[in-house]
Design a protein around this motif. Structure first.
Motif, mmCIF file in Angstrom:
data_model
loop_
_atom_site.group_PDB
_atom_site.id
_atom_site.type_symbol
_atom_site.label_atom_id
_atom_site.label_comp_id
_atom_site.label_asym_id
_atom_site.label_seq_id
_atom_site.Cartn_x
_atom_site.Cartn_y
_atom_site.Cartn_z
ATOM 1 N N THR A 247 -2.904 11.795 11.089
ATOM 2 C CA THR A 247 -3.113 10.804 10.033
ATOM 3 C C THR A 247 -2.554 11.304 8.710
ATOM 4 N N TYR B 198 -10.128 -7.003 2.302
ATOM 5 C CA TYR B 198 -9.720 -5.734 2.915
ATOM 6 C C TYR B 198 -10.920 -5.061 3.572
ATOM 7 N N MET C 143 -9.146 0.790 6.194
ATOM 8 C CA MET C 143 -9.369 1.946 7.075
ATOM 9 C C MET C 143 -10.733 2.555 6.819
ATOM 10 N N GLY C 144 -11.108 2.655 5.550
ATOM 11 C CA GLY C 144 -12.406 3.223 5.210
ATOM 12 C C GLY C 144 -13.542 2.413 5.806
ATOM 13 N N ALA D 221 -6.245 1.270 2.418
ATOM 14 C CA ALA D 221 -7.184 2.393 2.438
ATOM 15 C C ALA D 221 -8.622 1.880 2.530
ATOM 16 N N THR E 37 -2.087 4.346 14.006
ATOM 17 C CA THR E 37 -3.107 4.113 12.983
ATOM 18 C C THR E 37 -4.457 3.766 13.599
ATOM 19 N N GLY F 284 -5.796 7.145 13.596
ATOM 20 C CA GLY F 284 -6.341 6.828 12.272
ATOM 21 C C GLY F 284 -7.800 6.408 12.295
ATOM 22 N N LEU G 13 -4.022 -0.693 -3.026
ATOM 23 C CA LEU G 13 -4.694 0.271 -2.151
ATOM 24 C C LEU G 13 -5.584 -0.375 -1.086
ATOM 25 N N MET H 144 0.604 9.305 7.065
ATOM 26 C CA MET H 144 0.324 8.693 5.757
ATOM 27 C C MET H 144 1.277 9.240 4.694
ATOM 28 N N PHE I 278 0.833 -1.200 0.000
ATOM 29 C CA PHE I 278 0.000 0.000 0.000
ATOM 30 C C PHE I 278 0.869 1.252 0.000
#
Lengths: 147, 154
Positions: free
Chosen positions: B133, B12, A46-47, A43, B114, B118, A40, B137, A34
């Motif tokens: 953050t 993810y 985290m989102g 991200a 984070t 974060g 990605l 980043m 990342f």
């Protein structure tokens, strides 16, 4: 000092750790992919976490005067200081170099990732250095023998 | 978007939902902010007698963040056992240790990482967390580009 809600905190930790493993954030190579802008996924992770956390952090303190199992709604500081910026820059260098951050590294121990012990040792040494060399000037010196 | 998500997207996203659920559960029921970096400070009280590591707050955090961390490891372990695959990084020892030093020092100076800044801090819309953050980043991405460019892999 009696802390209420330890089973809930443990359960929350289990969900958090499982989420880190499922999202592969426990893999330093994935984090580095990342930060090198090749994947990605971080991200997205985290989102998604924010998608769940934002309503809870925003609504809970507005709907109840106090949490069910704690003394108060903990609050974040609201004033940006140099420590926030400079500390984060240092953290960023370390993170970019190694793909290490505190949560994912500690969780990574649960995946059999034994080399990560080097990172844990480094983080503990770094945290020691902060306490000794760059302590918070406003940290109250309270006796450890609190009831 | 295939280039930017070469390994798919759902694991993810789903993993992130669980992370948010865990952190959210802790806040919802106990009002506590489940950031991890402060445990690095709290752990010092086990081997250092310095007063800075023995304030009431640090000792309290040792108890409940220690509990959080146990959950963190067990949660990851449960996934490892269920999925049947372990993971061992090939990042070099010196990077892990040096990176760890900077992470330990930096996150504690910044009072968060984070998770603490974060996720938790940003969920509260706290300006210090938004700033932190953005900085970590940006700096991490630049650092990773440089490290990669000079030929250090992974």
């Amino acid at each position: 000092m009696k802390v209420r809600g330890l089973p809930v905190i443990f359960a929350g930790g289990v969900l958090f750790g499982a989420g880190l493993a499922i999202s592969k954030m426990v893999e330093q190579e994935v984090v580095l992919a990342f930060l090198q802008l090749r994947d990605l996924g971080l991200a997205m992770t985290m989102g998604a976490a924010l998608l769940v956390a934002i309503p809870i952090y925003q609504l809970a303190p507005r709907l109840r005067p106090a949490p069910p199992l704690g003394p108060v709604w903990d609050r974040h500081p609201r004033r940006v200081t140099r420590r926030h910026v400079l500390g984060s820059a240092l953290f960023g260098v370390g993170w970019g170099l190694s793909g290490i951050c505190p949560g994912s590294t500690i969780a990574s121990l649960g995946t059999g990732n034994w080399p990560i012990l080097a990172a844990v040792a480094g983080m503990l040494a770094g945290a020691w250095a902060q306490g000794v060399l760059l302590p918070e000037s406003t940290e109250p010196r309270v006796s450890a023998a609190a009831p | 978007m295939d280039d930017l998500l070469p390994n798919g997207a759902w694991h993810y996203f789903n993993g992130g939902l669980l992370i948010g659920a865990g952190i959210g559960l802790v806040y919802l029921l106990t009002g506590r902010i489940a950031g991890v970096s402060s445990f690095l400070t709290a752990a010092q009280s086990w081997w250092s007698g310095r007063p800075v590591f023995h304030t009431a707050r640090v000792l309290e955090e040792r108890t409940w963040k220690g509990t959080l961390i146990c959950g963190l490891i067990l949660g990851a372990l449960a996934h490892t056992l269920i999925s049947g695959s372990t993971f061992v990084t090939s990042v070099q020892w010196w990077r892990l240790f040096a990176g760890g030093l900077l992470v330990g020092l930096g996150t504690r100076v910044a009072r968060g990482c984070t998770s603490g800044h974060g996720i938790c801090g940003n969920a509260s819309f706290a300006a210090p967390s938004l700033a932190a953050t953005a900085v970590f980043m940006a700096v991490a991405i630049v650092t990773a580009q440089i490290v990669s460019a000079i030929g250090v892999a992974p």
